[in-house]
Design a protein around this motif. Structure first.
Motif, short mmCIF file in Angstrom:
data_model
loop_
_atom_site.label_atom_id
_atom_site.label_comp_id
_atom_site.label_asym_id
_atom_site.label_seq_id
_atom_site.Cartn_x
_atom_site.Cartn_y
_atom_site.Cartn_z
N ARG A 8 0.80 -1.23 0.00
CA ARG A 8 0.00 0.00 0.00
C ARG A 8 0.84 1.28 0.00
NH1 ARG A 8 -4.24 -0.51 4.73
NH2 ARG A 8 -5.00 1.45 3.78
N MET A 9 1.86 1.33 0.82
CA MET A 9 2.68 2.55 0.92
C MET A 9 4.12 2.14 1.18
SD MET A 9 2.09 5.76 3.55
CE MET A 9 2.73 7.40 3.19
N THR A 10 5.03 2.51 0.28
CA THR A 10 6.43 2.12 0.44
C THR A 10 7.13 3.03 1.46
OG1 THR A 10 7.31 3.59 -1.28
CG2 THR A 10 6.48 1.43 -1.99
N GLY A 11 8.33 2.63 1.82
CA GLY A 11 9.12 3.47 2.72
C GLY A 11 9.44 4.82 2.11
N TRP A 12 9.72 4.85 0.79
CA TRP A 12 9.97 6.13 0.12
C TRP A 12 8.73 7.01 0.15
CZ3 TRP A 12 14.62 5.75 0.72
CH2 TRP A 12 15.49 4.85 0.10
N ASP A 13 7.57 6.40 -0.06
CA ASP A 13 6.31 7.17 0.00
C ASP A 13 6.12 7.80 1.38
OD1 ASP A 13 5.67 6.48 -2.61
OD2 ASP A 13 4.49 4.73 -2.02
N LEU A 14 6.46 7.04 2.40
CA LEU A 14 6.34 7.56 3.76
C LEU A 14 7.23 8.79 3.95
CD1 LEU A 14 5.40 7.44 6.71
CD2 LEU A 14 7.26 5.82 7.15
N LEU A 15 8.48 8.70 3.51
CA LEU A 15 9.40 9.82 3.68
C LEU A 15 8.94 11.04 2.91
CD1 LEU A 15 12.90 8.06 3.58
CD2 LEU A 15 11.56 8.76 5.57
N ARG A 16 8.39 10.83 1.72
CA ARG A 16 7.88 11.96 0.93
C ARG A 16 6.70 12.64 1.62
NH1 ARG A 16 8.29 8.02 -3.30
NH2 ARG A 16 10.15 8.38 -4.58
N SER A 17 5.95 11.90 2.40
CA SER A 17 4.74 12.45 3.03
C SER A 17 5.02 13.22 4.32
CB SER A 17 3.76 11.31 3.35
OG SER A 17 4.26 10.49 4.42
N LEU A 18 6.24 13.11 4.84
CA LEU A 18 6.55 13.72 6.14
C LEU A 18 7.07 15.15 5.96
CD1 LEU A 18 8.41 10.73 7.84
CD2 LEU A 18 6.05 11.48 8.26
N PRO A 19 6.42 16.14 6.57
CA PRO A 19 6.92 17.52 6.48
C PRO A 19 8.27 17.69 7.16
CG PRO A 19 5.09 17.36 8.03
CD PRO A 19 5.19 16.02 7.36
N THR A 20 8.46 17.01 8.27
CA THR A 20 9.76 16.97 8.94
C THR A 20 10.09 15.52 9.22
OG1 THR A 20 8.73 17.25 11.13
CG2 THR A 20 9.50 19.23 10.01
N LYS A 21 11.36 15.16 9.03
CA LYS A 21 11.75 13.77 9.13
C LYS A 21 12.69 13.55 10.32
CE LYS A 21 11.71 13.29 4.09
NZ LYS A 21 11.40 14.73 3.88
N PRO A 22 12.56 12.41 11.00
CA PRO A 22 13.60 12.03 11.95
C PRO A 22 14.82 11.54 11.19
CG PRO A 22 11.98 10.27 11.76
CD PRO A 22 11.48 11.41 10.90
N TYR A 23 15.88 11.21 11.87
CA TYR A 23 17.00 10.54 11.21
C TYR A 23 16.51 9.16 10.77
CZ TYR A 23 20.04 14.20 13.00
OH TYR A 23 20.62 15.41 13.25
N VAL A 24 16.95 8.74 9.58
CA VAL A 24 16.41 7.53 8.97
C VAL A 24 17.52 6.53 8.67
CG1 VAL A 24 15.11 6.57 7.03
CG2 VAL A 24 14.52 8.83 7.94
N VAL A 25 17.31 5.28 9.08
CA VAL A 25 18.17 4.17 8.69
C VAL A 25 17.32 3.21 7.87
CG1 VAL A 25 19.50 2.18 9.48
CG2 VAL A 25 19.69 4.36 10.69
N ILE A 26 17.72 2.96 6.63
CA ILE A 26 16.98 2.05 5.76
C ILE A 26 17.38 0.61 6.08
CG2 ILE A 26 16.62 1.32 3.36
CD1 ILE A 26 15.31 3.99 4.09
#
Length: 237
Positions: free
Chosen positions: A60-78
């Motif tokens: 339904r929603m990929t990890g990239w989609d999630l990051l695009r939807s966030l106005p501010t992001k935490p630090y991210v480890v894939i």
């Protein structure tokens, strides 16, 4: 204060392994685990998360989609089983890229990168008319974080997974994607003229039909970027 972590992965065993590594690390706190990105989005809206461990391929929603939807992001480890996603991670400025199955040793290396990034001096954002003169970014060059003032940049050249940052005084090569820098640089000061080149607008000495000239360097204008240069020419009339 503990580092608040969120694990997002639709594979229960993979999520459990990361959660176990978090539990073994004294300065980390697991806020929760999510089996999909939609659930993670909800948590990220209401919980302060410092570090996000994120899978890419989810329904339904990929990890990239999630990051695009966030106005501010935490630090991210894939966290993923697919090595080919590594280059895409640079477009989102991810902290690290862990291939499954994730060992504790490799996990701890990612946590070390988190602490290094947190300790880096903050960039100066260009927010007022004269702030551009003081604005700078840090680039990793030969194991050092090199401070570069934006006003000193002549042009940036893509070298596949690296870029060359050319100033009057030096030429620096750093591991970065040109598309990421294009998003981060002020658009009124820098212009993408080719898939491999970004130029500083105020450093352009002359414009030709197929090239721009900066100092003694002639830079090609890509076919897909001619409209950008045309708009620049029109604005100067």
């Amino acid at each position: 204060m503990k580092i608040k972590c969120l694990v997002v992965d639709d594979e229960p065993l993979a999520a459990e392994l990361v959660a176990t590594h978090i539990a073994k690390t004294p300065d980390l706190e697991l806020v929760g685990t999510c089996g999909n990105a939609i659930e993670a989005f909800s948590i990220l809206q209401r919980e302060p998360i410092d570090l996000l461990f994120l899978d890419i391929q989810m329904p339904r929603m990929t990890g990239w989609d999630l990051l695009r939807s966030l106005p501010t992001k935490p630090y991210v480890v894939i966290t993923t089983a697919y090595r080919e996603y590594a280059l895409d991670g640079y477009d989102f400025d991810v902290l690290d890229f862990l291939l499954k199955p994730i060992t504790l040793e490799r996990f701890m290396k990612a946590i070390g990168k988190f602490h290094q990034r947190k300790a880096m001096p903050a960039e100066v954002p260009p927010s007022v008319s004269d702030s551009y003169e003081q604005s700078y970014k840090y680039f990793k060059v030969n194991r050092e974080m090199k401070k570069v003032f934006l006003k000193d940049i002549l042009y940036i050249e893509s070298l596949k997974d690296y870029v060359r940052i050319k100033t009057d005084k030096e030429s620096l090569i750093t591991y970065q994607r040109i598309s990421y820098l294009e998003e981060k640089l002020p658009e009124d000061k820098f212009l993408r003229v080719h898939k491999s080149f970004i130029v500083a607008v105020d450093k352009i000495a002359s414009l030709g039909s197929n090239t721009v000239k900066i100092k003694d360097k002639e830079i090609p204008i890509g076919r897909n970027y001619k409209m950008n240069v045309t708009k620049l020419t029109a604005a100067g009339q």
